[in-house]
Write a protein that holds these residues in place. Structure first.
Motif: not given
Lengths: 202, 773
Positions: B271-277
Motif C-alpha cells: 500500500v505504501l508503494l501504491l501511495g507513490l503511484v
C-alpha cells in the motif's frame, strides 16, 4: 657624510693602522690580511650614504658621450635613489624589489619589479649589494675579484648568468674604505658608462 | 469491470508515451531559461556573456599559507602545470616571461597598431623632435633598457602601445608573481576553455586544477599551502553539488521518517508503494509535457517541479485513510472525489498564472505542476482503486481518528491567538521597508563567505570595473571595430575629466582595416624616409646609419599584410581580443569596458551622437538587477492573478460567494502569517519563497475544502485523521529542507513547512461548526 659613515670611516682607518702593525698584535681576528669579507664588513657598517655623481655614457650609436650629474643616496639595506639633476631632472628609486622611475618635467611615474627584469636586477645589485656590504647577494650575480688595498680598492664584477652576460661584460667599482668613488660599466655591445662620485655632506 | 481495464490500459499507454518523450528530451542546466524571453538587445548580450562570455570562464585562484617566497614558487609551479592542461585557455600569475610573445607581436606590428601614425608623424620635423626625446631617454636611468629599441623605433611607438594596452591597475607582485596586498596569498587568473554554463566541463576543469595543486603540495615545504577558488564556474559547480547533496540528504531523511510513519499506519509495504503511484505518474507526465511544449526541460524545473506536485502524495493518503470496509475504495472515492476535484482545480488555477510568465523557466514550472497534479488526481481517481486489494481498508484506527477529530473541533479556541498572529504579521508586512530582495545575488545560492572571497580576490587583482560597458553592434567584425574606434574617439574626450578614468577597446588591439590601411598608406617610401631621418639627425650625436632598422621596419610594414583576428596566434592580446569582440547570432559586438565611471549623465552626453540601437551604454549590475526585479514583480502579480482566479473558481463551484470567501480566509491568513513569520525571522523574501507560497495555497485548499464539506458527515473521524497524516508528512518533508544551507532549498522548505502547518490550524479553527452526529 653622516655621522654613522664617519664613524665607520674612522673605524676603518683604525683597522687599517692595526693591520699595518699586524705582526705586533699577533693573529687577532679582523686584523688578518685585507680581503673581500673584510671590505664587505666595513661597507655593511654604513647605514646611510649620500654622494654627488657625474656620469658619462659612451654609446656606439652616438659620436660623443652623454653627460649627466646629480645625487645618489643609499639607505641600508635596500633603498637606493639616483636623482639626476642635469641635463634634466630624473629620478630612479629602488626599494627592495620595486623600481620607480620618474622621467620628464611633468614626471610620469613608472614602477616595475626587479624580479621581472633579471638583467636590471643584476645591474642594480652591483651597486646596492656593494653599498650594503652584502657579499652573498653580490656573489649570486657576479664572479667577484678584489684588488688593491683598503685605501684604494677595486672590485671587478663579471656576471655569472648568461642573460646578464648578454647585457653587461664587466662592472668595475673603485673605492676608498667604505666609500665608493667610481663605477664603470662595460656593456656587452661595447657601450660603456663611467660614473664618479664624491661624498655629499650638504 | 471493463471501465477499470480501460483506465489501467490508458494509464499504462500514457506512461509509455511519457517515457518515450522523456527518453528523447533535452535537459539543460542553463540558467538563461530563468532570464527573460524577449529581452532588449543589450539584455540578450548580457545574458549571452553571463552564459558563455569570457567573464563566465574566469576562475580566480588564491594560494595561501606560506611565506611570500614559497607562495611565489608555488604559483609558478601551479601555473606551469595548468599551462600544459588543455582545459585552460590562459593562465596568468603575473609572470612577465609569459608576455614575451605579446611584446614581440606589438614590436613587429607597431606601425599598424600605433594610433600616432599619420602622414605627419614621420616628417623630418617630427622625427627631429623624436630624436631629441630619444637622446634624453638614452641619458636617463631607463636608457639602458630603452637603448636596444631606439634604432628600430626612434618615435617610441612600442612604449606608447604598451602604455595604452596596460588597462587596469596591476596587482601587487612578489618576485614578479601576483600577490594579495599583504603578500599573504599568491593570485592567479585562469580562463577555462569551456563556457561558464557548461557545469560538467567546469567541474572537470576544477578537478584538474585541484589535482595540479595536490601535485604542487607534494614538493618539500608546500604541504601547508591552501587553495581558494572563486568565479562563475566555481559557483555553478559548488551550487549544483550543494543542492544535490542537501536534496539527497534531506529527502533521504524525510523519506525514512515519512515511510516509517505511513508504514505504521498502513501496515502494508504494498500500500505504501501504491501511495507513490499518483505522484510518480504525475512527475513523468509533467516532464513529458514540458519537453513537448518547450523543446527542453530545465534542471530547475525537474527539481522544483517534483516539489511543487508534492501535494499529490496527499491524494493517496486521503483515499487510503478514508476508505472503510463497508464501502471500499471505489465507494469512498465517489464520496470524496468532488472535494478532491475542487482542491485540484484550485491548485491548477494557482499554478496556471505561472504559464503566462515571460520567463521560460517559470512557465515550465507552471506547466509541469498543472500536468503533474491533473495526472496524479486522475490516477488516484481511476487507477488506484483498481490496483488496491478488493477488500482494502485500514482498520483499527477509529480511536485515534476520533481523538484527532475532537482536537480539530476544539481548534476554535485558538481563534483569538490566530487573529492576533494575523494582525502582527500584517503589521510586520506593513512596517518592513525591504520585504523583497531585488538583487540578483539573493537568487544566488552562493554563501556569503564565498561572495566575500570573490570580492576580495577581484579587488586584489585590480580586475576591471566590469559594471559599465559600451557595446557596439555591427554586421561584420571589421564594422564592429570601426564603430568601436568612433566610440573610442568620443570616449577619449571623456577620459581624464571627471567622467571616466579610462576604457578598453578591441580596436586598440586590432584596429579596423580602414584604420590600418590609412596608417600603412601614410608610411613614407624607403628613399624618402632615409633622407628625412638623415635630415632629422643632423646636428645630433647620432651616427649616420643608426636608424637603418627603423627604415627597414617601415619598409616591411608597407609591403606586408594587414592584421586580422587570426594574426594574434596564442598571444594574451589575442585572448583579450576574443573577449572584447564577439559574434552572436550573425551580429558582431565590440565590447568596451569602462573604468572609474563617475558621471553617467556626462558619459551619455559624450556618446550622444553614437547612442542608438547600435551603440549602447550598459550598466550590468543595474541591468541584471532589473531583469531579476522584473522577474520577481511579474511573479508576484501573476500570483495575485492566480489568487483571484482561485476565488472566482471557488465562488462558481460553490455557487455562493460567501462560502467561497469562507474557504479563502484560512488560506489568506496562513499565507499572511507565514510571510510575517519569515520576515520576523530576518529573511528577505525571494522568488523561492513565492514558489513556496503557491504550494501552501495548493496544499491548504485541500484542507479547507475537506473541513468545509466532509467534517460535517458521518465519515468525519477518518477524514480528520487523513488530513492530520497528510499534513504531518508535508511538514516533515518540507520542514527538513528548511534546514538546508542552500538558500533556495531552505526558502521553499521553511515556507511550505510553516505554511502547511498553519493552513491546517487555520482551516480547523475557521471550519464550519460541525453538526452533532
Amino acid at each position: 657624510m653622516t655621522s654613522g659613515s664617519r664613524r665607520a670611516a674612522f673605524a676603518a682607518i683604525v683597522a687599517a693602522l692595526l693591520a699595518a702593525h699586524g705582526g705586533a698584535f699577533g693573529d687577532e681576528s679582523g686584523a688578518g690580511p685585507w680581503d673581500l669579507g673584510q671590505l664587505m664588513r666595513e661597507l655593511s657598517s654604513v647605514h646611510t650614504a649620500r654622494a654627488r655623481f657625474t656620469e658619462k655614457r659612451y654609446l656606439k650609436m652616438l659620436d660623443r658621450p652623454i653627460e649627466s650629474s646629480g645625487t645618489l643616496a643609499f639607505e641600508a639595506p635596500a633603498r637606493l635613489e639616483k636623482l639626476t639633476l642635469l641635463p634634466k631632472r630624473e629620478l630612479l628609486r629602488v626599494e627592495q624589489d620595486k623600481v620607480t622611475l620618474e622621467i620628464g618635467a611633468q614626471p610620469k611615474r613608472r614602477t616595475l619589479s626587479l624580479s621581472d627584469h633579471p638583467q636590471l636586477r643584476a645591474f642594480v645589485e652591483s651597486i646596492r649589494a656593494t653599498l650594503a656590504g652584502d657579499q652573498a647577494a653580490l656573489e649570486r650575480f657576479y664572479q667577484v675579484d678584489l684588488s688593491g688595498s683598503a685605501e684604494r680598492w677595486r672590485l671587478k664584477l663579471q656576471p655569472s648568468d648568461m642573460k646578464t652576460k648578454s647585457l653587461v661584460r664587466e662592472i668595475r667599482i673603485t673605492g676608498r674604505h667604505s666609500e665608493i668613488i667610481g663605477v664603470e660599466v662595460d656593456q656587452a655591445d661595447g657601450d660603456r658608462s663611467v660614473m664618479s662620485m664624491v661624498p655629499d655632506d650638504s | 469491470m471493463i471501465r477499470d481495464r480501460i483506465a489501467v490500459a490508458l494509464w499504462l499507454a500514457v506512461l509509455a508515451a511519457a517515457a518515450f518523450v522523456i527518453a528523447g528530451a533535452r535537459f539543460s542546466t542553463d540558467l538563461s531559461a530563468f532570464l527573460p524571453k524577449q529581452p532588449t538587445a543589450a539584455q540578450q548580450l548580457l545574458v549571452d556573456e553571463l552564459r558563455e562570455g569570457v567573464v563566465s570562464k574566469l576562475i580566480l585562484v588564491s594560494v595561501a599559507g606560506a611565506p611570500p617566497d614559497t607562495l611565489a614558487a608555488a604559483s609558478r609551479s601551479l601555473a606551469a602545470r595548468l599551462r600544459a592542461d588543455r582545459r585552460f585557455v590562459s593562465v596568468d600569475n603575473g609572470d612577465a616571461a609569459q608576455l614575451e610573445r605579446d611584446r614581440a607581436f606589438v614590436f613587429e606590428h607597431r606601425y599598424l597598431l600605433s594610433p600616432a601614425i599619420d602622414a605627419a608623424h614621420f616628417s623630418a620635423k617630427s622625427l627631429r623632435v623624436a630624436l631629441a626625446e630619444s637622446l634624453e631617454l638614452l641619458g636617463s636611468p631607463a636608457g639602458m633598457m630603452a637603448k636596444p629599441l631606439i634604432p628600430a623605433d626612434p618615435t617610441g611607438e612600442v612604449l606608447r602601445l604598451i602604455d595604452g594596452m596596460a588597462g587596469a591597475a596591476a596587482p601587487a607582485t612578489h618576485e614578479g608573481i601576483w600577490v594579495g596586498p599583504d603578500a599573504k596569498e599568491a593570485l592567479l587568473v585562469l580562463q577555462t576553455r569551456a563556457a561558464g554554463f557548461d557545469i560538467d566541463a567546469q567541474e572537470e576543469a576544477l578537478a584538474g586544477l585541484r589535482a595540479a595543486f595536490a601535485d604542487v603540495q607534494r614538493a618539500p615545504g608546500m604541504a601547508a599551502l591552501t587553495l581558494a577558488l572563486t568565479g562563475p564556474g566555481v559557483f555553478a559547480v559548488q551550487t549544483r553539488a550543494a543542492i544535490k547533496r542537501d536534496a539527497a540528504r534531506f529527502s533521504t531523511l524525510a523519506t525514512i521518517f515519512i515511510a516509517t510513519l505511513l508504514l505504521t499506519v498502513f501496515r502494508s509495504p504494498r500500500v505504501l508503494l501504491l501511495g507513490l503511484v499518483p505522484v510518480a505518474s504525475g512527475a513523468a507526465v509533467g516532464v513529458a509535457a514540458v519537453a513537448l511544449h518547450f523543446g527542453e526541460v530545465h534542471g530547475i524545473t525537474l527539481g522544483f517541479g517534483a516539489t511543487l506536485i508534492g501535494e499529490s502524495v496527499d491524494y493517496a493518503i486521503y483515499l487510503f485513510m478514508q476508505t472503510d470496509p463497508r464501502r471500499g475504495a471505489a465507494g469512498t472515492l465517489a464520496r470524496i472525489w468532488p472535494t478532491l476535484r475542487l482542491g485540484v482545480a484550485t491548485s491548477i488555477c494557482g499554478f496556471s498564472a505561472m504559464l503566462l510568465s515571460g520567463f521560460p523557466g517559470l512557465a515550465q514550472l507552471g506547466l509541469f505542476s498543472i500536468a503533474g497534479i491533473a495526472t496524479a488526481a486522475l490516477v488516484t481517481r481511476f487507477v488506484l482503486p483498481v490496483l488496491l486489494p478488493p477488500d482494502f481498508a485500514i482498520t483499527g484506527i477509529e480511536p485515534v481518528a476520533a481523538r484527532v477529530r475532537a482536537a480539530f473541533a476544539r481548534a476554535r479556541v485558538l481563534l483569538p491567538v490566530l487573529g492576533l498572529a494575523a494582525i502582527a504579521a500584517a503589521a510586520v508586512w506593513i512596517t518592513r521597508d525591504q520585504r523583497w530582495s531585488d538583487e540578483l545575488a539573493s537568487l544566488s545560492p552562493v554563501s556569503i563567505a564565498q561572495q566575500q572571497l570573490d570580492q576580495r580576490l577581484r579587488d586584489a587583482l585590480g580586475a576591471a570595473d566590469v559594471r559599465h560597458v559600451v557595446v557596439a553592434r555591427a554586421a561584420s567584425s571589421d564594422q564592429a571595430l570601426a564603430l568601436a574606434e568612433r566610440v573610442g574617439a568620443a570616449l577619449d574626450a571623456a577620459v581624464g575629466t571627471e567622467v571616466i578614468s579610462g576604457y578598453e577597446s578591441p580596436a586598440r588591439i586590432l584596429p579596423s582595416a580602414a584604420t590600418q590601411m590609412r596608417r600603412r598608406d601614410s608610411l613614407p617610401e624607403t628613399a624618402a624616409l632615409r633622407t628625412r631621418i638623415a635630415e632629422a639627425a643632423r646636428g645630433t650625436p647620432f651616427r649616420a646609419g643608426t636608424f637603418e632598422p627603423f627604415v627597414e621596419a617601415v619598409r616591411q610594414t608597407r609591403a606586408g599584410p594587414l592584421l586580422e583576428r587570426e594574426s594574434f596566434g596564442g598571444t594574451k592580446l589575442g585572448i583579450r581580443l576574443d573577449s572584447l569582440l564577439v559574434q552572436r547570432d550573425h551580429a558582431w559586438y565590440a565590447i568596451l569596458p569602462l573604468s572609474g565611471v563617475k558621471d553617467v549623465a556626462n558619459l551619455k552626453r559624450a556618446l550622444a551622437s553614437l547612442y542608438d540601437a547600435q551603440v549602447v551604454l550598459l550598466d550590468t549590475k543595474a541591468e541584471t538587477d532589473a531583469i531579476y526585479g522584473t522577474y520577481r514583480r511579474e511573479a508576484v502579480s501573476l500570483s495575485l492573478l492566480g489568487a483571484v482566479a482561485i476565488v472566482v473558481l471557488l465562488a462558481a463551484a460553490m455557487r455562493s460567494p460567501r462560502r467561497a470567501l469562507k474557504v479563502c480566509i484560512p488560506l489568506a491568513a496562513s499565507v499572511l502569517v507565514t510571510t510575517g513569520l519569515l520576515l520576523a525571522l530576518g529573511q528577505t523574501l525571494t522568488m523561492f519563497h513565492l514558489v513556496g507560497m503557491l504550494l501552501v495555497v495548493a496544499v491548504g485548499s485541500n484542507y479547507v475544502l475537506f473541513f468545509d464539506r466532509s467534517l460535517t458527515d458521518e465519515w468525519s473521524d477518518r477524514t480528520s485523521l487523513s488530513l492530520a497524516l497528510a499534513n504531518v508528512t508535508t511538514v516533515i518533508g518540507f520542514g527538513m529542507l528548511g534546514f538546508s544551507s542552500v538558500p533556495v532549498l531552505s526558502a521553499i522548505g521553511s515556507t511550505v513547512g510553516i505554511g502547511a502547518a498553519l493552513s491546517l490550524i487555520f482551516a480547523a479553527a475557521l471550519a464550519p461548526r460541525p453538526r452533532a452526529v
